[in-house]
Motif scaffolding. Sequence first.
Motif, mmCIF file in Angstrom:
data_model
loop_
_atom_site.group_PDB
_atom_site.id
_atom_site.type_symbol
_atom_site.label_atom_id
_atom_site.label_comp_id
_atom_site.label_asym_id
_atom_site.label_seq_id
_atom_site.Cartn_x
_atom_site.Cartn_y
_atom_site.Cartn_z
ATOM 1 N N GLY A 108 0.789 -1.229 0.000
ATOM 2 C CA GLY A 108 0.000 0.000 0.000
ATOM 3 C C GLY A 108 0.817 1.272 0.000
ATOM 4 N N ILE A 109 2.143 1.159 0.115
ATOM 5 C CA ILE A 109 2.970 2.369 0.197
ATOM 6 C C ILE A 109 2.933 3.165 -1.107
ATOM 7 C CG2 ILE A 109 5.355 3.202 0.393
ATOM 8 C CD1 ILE A 109 5.861 1.008 2.457
ATOM 9 N N GLU A 110 3.111 2.490 -2.242
ATOM 10 C CA GLU A 110 3.138 3.216 -3.520
ATOM 11 C C GLU A 110 1.814 3.905 -3.824
ATOM 12 O OE1 GLU A 110 4.339 2.452 -8.231
ATOM 13 O OE2 GLU A 110 4.596 0.868 -6.726
ATOM 14 N N PRO A 111 0.645 3.230 -3.697
ATOM 15 C CA PRO A 111 -0.617 3.952 -3.915
ATOM 16 C C PRO A 111 -0.799 5.134 -2.975
ATOM 17 C CG PRO A 111 -0.993 1.576 -3.877
ATOM 18 C CD PRO A 111 0.428 1.803 -3.455
ATOM 19 N N MET A 112 -0.333 5.016 -1.751
ATOM 20 C CA MET A 112 -0.451 6.126 -0.809
ATOM 21 C C MET A 112 0.354 7.331 -1.292
ATOM 22 S SD MET A 112 1.352 7.692 1.945
ATOM 23 C CE MET A 112 2.517 6.456 2.503
ATOM 24 N N PHE A 113 1.598 7.107 -1.746
ATOM 25 C CA PHE A 113 2.411 8.199 -2.287
ATOM 26 C C PHE A 113 1.718 8.850 -3.486
ATOM 27 C CE2 PHE A 113 5.992 6.725 0.238
ATOM 28 C CZ PHE A 113 6.786 7.849 0.368
ATOM 29 N N HIS A 114 1.195 8.041 -4.404
ATOM 30 C CA HIS A 114 0.548 8.579 -5.603
ATOM 31 C C HIS A 114 -0.647 9.447 -5.238
ATOM 32 C CE1 HIS A 114 2.317 5.187 -8.335
ATOM 33 N NE2 HIS A 114 3.213 6.073 -7.946
ATOM 34 N N ASN A 124 -4.901 5.223 1.668
ATOM 35 C CA ASN A 124 -4.128 4.487 2.673
ATOM 36 C C ASN A 124 -4.815 3.207 3.125
ATOM 37 O OD1 ASN A 124 -6.234 5.623 4.047
ATOM 38 N ND2 ASN A 124 -5.017 6.481 5.701
ATOM 39 N N ARG A 125 -5.808 2.753 2.363
ATOM 40 C CA ARG A 125 -6.589 1.605 2.809
ATOM 41 C C ARG A 125 -5.756 0.337 2.906
ATOM 42 N NH1 ARG A 125 -11.492 2.111 -1.372
ATOM 43 N NH2 ARG A 125 -9.684 2.705 -2.650
ATOM 44 N N LEU A 174 -10.391 4.266 7.901
ATOM 45 C CA LEU A 174 -10.568 3.686 6.572
ATOM 46 C C LEU A 174 -11.924 4.032 5.972
ATOM 47 C CD1 LEU A 174 -9.128 0.066 7.002
ATOM 48 C CD2 LEU A 174 -8.059 2.000 5.850
ATOM 49 N N LEU A 175 -12.919 4.218 6.838
ATOM 50 C CA LEU A 175 -14.288 4.453 6.370
ATOM 51 C C LEU A 175 -14.550 5.913 6.029
ATOM 52 C CD1 LEU A 175 -16.121 2.211 9.004
ATOM 53 C CD2 LEU A 175 -15.299 1.574 6.725
ATOM 54 N N THR A 183 -7.151 14.110 6.774
ATOM 55 C CA THR A 183 -6.718 12.737 7.064
ATOM 56 C C THR A 183 -5.528 12.731 8.017
ATOM 57 O OG1 THR A 183 -7.488 11.930 4.914
ATOM 58 C CG2 THR A 183 -5.865 10.588 6.061
ATOM 59 N N PHE A 184 -4.562 13.601 7.765
ATOM 60 C CA PHE A 184 -3.394 13.623 8.633
ATOM 61 C C PHE A 184 -3.720 14.213 10.003
ATOM 62 C CE2 PHE A 184 -0.988 12.663 4.836
ATOM 63 C CZ PHE A 184 0.029 11.876 5.336
#
Length: 420
Positions: A108-114, A124-125, A174-175, A183-184
Amino acid sequence: MSSNPLRHALSRMGGRDPHEQHRAATPLELFFDLTFVIAFGVAGSQLAHEVAEGKFVPGLLGFSFAMFAVIWAWINFTWFASAYDTDDWIFRVVTMVQIVGVLILTMGIEPMFHSLVEGEHVENRVMVAGYVLMRLALVAQWLRAARQDPARRETCLRYAKYLAIVQVGWIALLLVETDVATTFMLTIPLVVLEMATPYAAERKSRTPWHAHHIAERYGLLAIIALGECMIGAIETLRAIVATNGWSMDAALVGFGSTALAFGMWWVYFMLPAGRALHVRRHRSYLFGYGHIPIFAAIAAAGAGLHVAAYYINHEAHVDAAVVIASIAIPVAVFKTALTWLYSVMMKSADKTILAVTAGVLVLLAASIGMAAAGVPVTLCLLLIVLALAGSVAVDELRASGRIHAALEKLEAEATAPRPR
């Protein structure tokens, strides 16, 4: 229990002896650590890509989020295993579940960065799902320890309860799909609660962790993080050779990148952490938490070497000063955090170590200034290496004796009879 010592039959999780002789990392712990090689590598590569593109804020946010999730989960497993590792089949299977969680988190790290680069929301799911899986597996371990270690039952139950409550918060996150800033903001209290859990759980009674075992485990993860630096070194060297063939620049970068990783390794292991932690057990929280920026800085330095590779291949959209800063700043964080940790563990700040740290920071700042003035990246990299080499030289010639004397004094104080 089975009479066969090679069979991993059920064992009572009653707590290990914190003064056990010859306690060392187990093959299972080493295998567990290997999964973090992948996580450090992916996070470092993504940071390097975003920095090379000039996208500093999303790159640093993503890297910080990934590093906290990875390192914090590792820290919790390590301290639990130091206190309760039975190495029976249940412990092994639950650890495998935690390994699966690490791998899911890494995916999940790469999708989170994108998603951070796009700026609409945080994807970040997958990361959170992997993290929660690791944490729930640890909750199961704490519940088992609570049942089988009556003397520390309440401590173990508090761990299980607090961890479970925080995981509910992560699942709720997540929901909720909101913008990046929101989010942060929602993440910060969850991070605070995660880090407060060990202190709250052990406020009345401590788990029987082993000081020398913990120090060895932290040293092993530092080496794993340094592996990311070596990967960055190879990427930079390949970029030069592919662009210009073997040359003096290639030789300088190859030497400089390797010496950078080696210098950080040398500086890290200057303090006999096992001895220090053994006599300063009440500083365990600072020792454990203080390593988070150290591990992250080591991985970030490797990412900086990746940025240098992008720059040399003419694939970066940043100037030379940013390239050198992406290496020098993590090294500065590493050295500063390590100096602080030394001071905490040794009970006082050593003037020689403080002076060396100040000198290193000056040289690191100078390397960035030289790059901005047009000095070749290879020479600026060598100045960073020179800063670490100077630190090592002073440590060996002067600081090592002072550290040894200070440790002996602390050990004498710890063993001296107290007045009645």
